[in-house]
Scaffold this motif. Sequence first.
Motif, PDB file in Angstrom:
ATOM      1  N   MET A   1       0.836  -1.186   0.000  1.00 12.61           N
ATOM      2  CA  MET A   1       0.000   0.000   0.000  1.00 12.61           C
ATOM      3  C   MET A   1       0.879   1.247   0.000  1.00 12.61           C
ATOM      4  O   MET A   1       1.953   1.264   0.581  1.00 12.61           O
ATOM      5  N   ALA A   2       0.382   2.291  -0.613  1.00 14.03           N
ATOM      6  CA  ALA A   2       1.111   3.555  -0.714  1.00 14.03           C
ATOM      7  C   ALA A   2       1.089   4.291   0.620  1.00 14.03           C
ATOM      8  O   ALA A   2       0.196   4.076   1.445  1.00 14.03           O
ATOM      9  N   PRO A   3       2.052   5.166   0.832  1.00 14.24           N
ATOM     10  CA  PRO A   3       2.035   5.994   2.042  1.00 14.24           C
ATOM     11  C   PRO A   3       0.757   6.834   2.108  1.00 14.24           C
ATOM     12  O   PRO A   3       0.142   7.141   1.088  1.00 14.24           O
ATOM     13  N   ILE A   4       0.400   7.227   3.293  1.00 18.88           N
ATOM     14  CA  ILE A   4      -0.734   8.117   3.518  1.00 18.88           C
ATOM     15  C   ILE A   4      -0.189   9.543   3.420  1.00 18.88           C
ATOM     16  O   ILE A   4       0.752   9.887   4.134  1.00 18.88           O
ATOM     17  N   GLU A   5      -0.752  10.336   2.528  1.00 15.70           N
ATOM     18  CA  GLU A   5      -0.306  11.723   2.377  1.00 15.70           C
ATOM     19  C   GLU A   5      -1.503  12.623   2.155  1.00 15.70           C
ATOM     20  O   GLU A   5      -2.451  12.241   1.468  1.00 15.70           O
ATOM     21  N   PHE A   6      -1.431  13.805   2.747  1.00 17.12           N
ATOM     22  CA  PHE A   6      -2.465  14.809   2.541  1.00 17.12           C
ATOM     23  C   PHE A   6      -1.936  16.167   2.977  1.00 17.12           C
ATOM     24  O   PHE A   6      -0.909  16.255   3.642  1.00 17.12           O
ATOM     25  N   GLU A   7      -2.674  17.213   2.587  1.00 11.18           N
ATOM     26  CA  GLU A   7      -2.335  18.580   2.978  1.00 11.18           C
ATOM     27  C   GLU A   7      -3.541  19.244   3.608  1.00 11.18           C
ATOM     28  O   GLU A   7      -4.680  18.970   3.219  1.00 11.18           O
ATOM     29  N   ILE A   8      -3.249  20.097   4.571  1.00 10.03           N
ATOM     30  CA  ILE A   8      -4.265  20.916   5.231  1.00 10.03           C
ATOM     31  C   ILE A   8      -3.750  22.343   5.174  1.00 10.03           C
ATOM     32  O   ILE A   8      -2.569  22.590   5.424  1.00 10.03           O
ATOM     33  N   GLU A   9      -4.619  23.276   4.874  1.00  8.61           N
ATOM     34  CA  GLU A   9      -4.204  24.676   4.792  1.00  8.61           C
ATOM     35  C   GLU A   9      -5.055  25.517   5.728  1.00  8.61           C
ATOM     36  O   GLU A   9      -6.268  25.332   5.823  1.00  8.61           O
ATOM     37  N   ARG A  10      -4.399  26.431   6.428  1.00  5.34           N
ATOM     38  CA  ARG A  10      -5.083  27.382   7.301  1.00  5.34           C
ATOM     39  C   ARG A  10      -4.433  28.750   7.120  1.00  5.34           C
ATOM     40  O   ARG A  10      -3.235  28.841   6.833  1.00  5.34           O
ATOM     41  N   THR A  11      -5.213  29.782   7.343  1.00  3.11           N
ATOM     42  CA  THR A  11      -4.672  31.133   7.419  1.00  3.11           C
ATOM     43  C   THR A  11      -4.643  31.512   8.887  1.00  3.11           C
ATOM     44  O   THR A  11      -5.668  31.462   9.571  1.00  3.11           O
TER      45      THR A  11
ATOM     46  N   TRP B   1       6.159  12.157   8.688  1.00  4.44           N
ATOM     47  CA  TRP B   1       6.852  13.384   8.310  1.00  4.44           C
ATOM     48  C   TRP B   1       5.846  14.527   8.276  1.00  4.44           C
ATOM     49  O   TRP B   1       5.317  14.854   7.214  1.00  4.44           O
ATOM     50  N   PRO B   2       5.557  15.160   9.408  1.00  5.36           N
ATOM     51  CA  PRO B   2       4.702  16.340   9.373  1.00  5.36           C
ATOM     52  C   PRO B   2       5.539  17.571   9.040  1.00  5.36           C
ATOM     53  O   PRO B   2       6.584  17.808   9.649  1.00  5.36           O
TER      54      PRO B   2
ATOM     55  N   LEU C   1       2.557   9.630   6.269  1.00  7.10           N
ATOM     56  CA  LEU C   1       2.625   8.540   7.239  1.00  7.10           C
ATOM     57  C   LEU C   1       2.848   7.236   6.487  1.00  7.10           C
ATOM     58  O   LEU C   1       2.147   6.955   5.512  1.00  7.10           O
ATOM     59  N   VAL C   2       3.820   6.463   6.940  1.00  7.04           N
ATOM     60  CA  VAL C   2       4.101   5.176   6.318  1.00  7.04           C
ATOM     61  C   VAL C   2       3.944   4.089   7.385  1.00  7.04           C
ATOM     62  O   VAL C   2       4.700   4.058   8.354  1.00  7.04           O
ATOM     63  N   PRO C   3       2.952   3.214   7.230  1.00  6.99           N
ATOM     64  CA  PRO C   3       2.820   2.064   8.133  1.00  6.99           C
ATOM     65  C   PRO C   3       3.624   0.883   7.584  1.00  6.99           C
ATOM     66  O   PRO C   3       3.778   0.740   6.366  1.00  6.99           O
ATOM     67  N   TYR C   4       4.135   0.054   8.482  1.00  4.89           N
ATOM     68  CA  TYR C   4       4.933  -1.113   8.088  1.00  4.89           C
ATOM     69  C   TYR C   4       4.285  -2.398   8.592  1.00  4.89           C
ATOM     70  O   TYR C   4       3.495  -2.385   9.530  1.00  4.89           O
ATOM     71  N   GLY C   5       4.690  -3.501   7.952  1.00  4.13           N
ATOM     72  CA  GLY C   5       4.245  -4.820   8.392  1.00  4.13           C
ATOM     73  C   GLY C   5       2.731  -4.930   8.423  1.00  4.13           C
ATOM     74  O   GLY C   5       2.037  -4.427   7.535  1.00  4.13           O
ATOM     75  N   MET C   6       2.237  -5.563   9.476  1.00  5.86           N
ATOM     76  CA  MET C   6       0.788  -5.777   9.584  1.00  5.86           C
ATOM     77  C   MET C   6       0.016  -4.467   9.709  1.00  5.86           C
ATOM     78  O   MET C   6      -1.169  -4.408   9.414  1.00  5.86           O
TER      79      MET C   6
END
Length: 157
Positions: A1-11, A97-98, A118-123
């Motif tokens: 499975m691919a890493p979990i990635e997303f962006e959040i923006e705030r002013t 990696w935040p 976020l990268v989860p490993y194994g199970m």
Amino acid sequence: MAPIEFEIERTVRAPIDQVFARLVDIEGYNAWMAGSGTMLRRTRQTSPGAPAVGTTFVDETSQGKIPGEVTELEPPHTIVFHWWSTSRSGRPKFEGWPGYHLQPADDGATVVRHHARLVPYGMWRLATPILRRMARKERTTTMDALTASFERGAAAA
């Protein structure tokens, strides 16, 4: 499975230098994130000196102690942290990696783009859909706490 990635923006209604100073002050997170609903209970810097690339810290969370380090620092625009969680046997469970990327806005405010990876490993990879929801909630709560910390400061002034 691919890493979990997303962006959040705030002013954030504060100048870029103030926002950056708050994000780079590792032990300062104890003040503005306290009671915000995140997993973080306490954090402390574990290496001496002002925060720089390579500065280490330990987050005490509801999931246990999680070590980390600063991996990127370009004042007053960018700070990226790297943290990791291992099993008792030393096998990796997760890495995160935040990162925060800041740009000044026309009205003296700061646009904060928070990129989370976020990268989860194994199970743990099997739980990716659940981890994605948890990570987004955690990072959104963090960004909301950052924004609110400046609103509280303005209200008190």
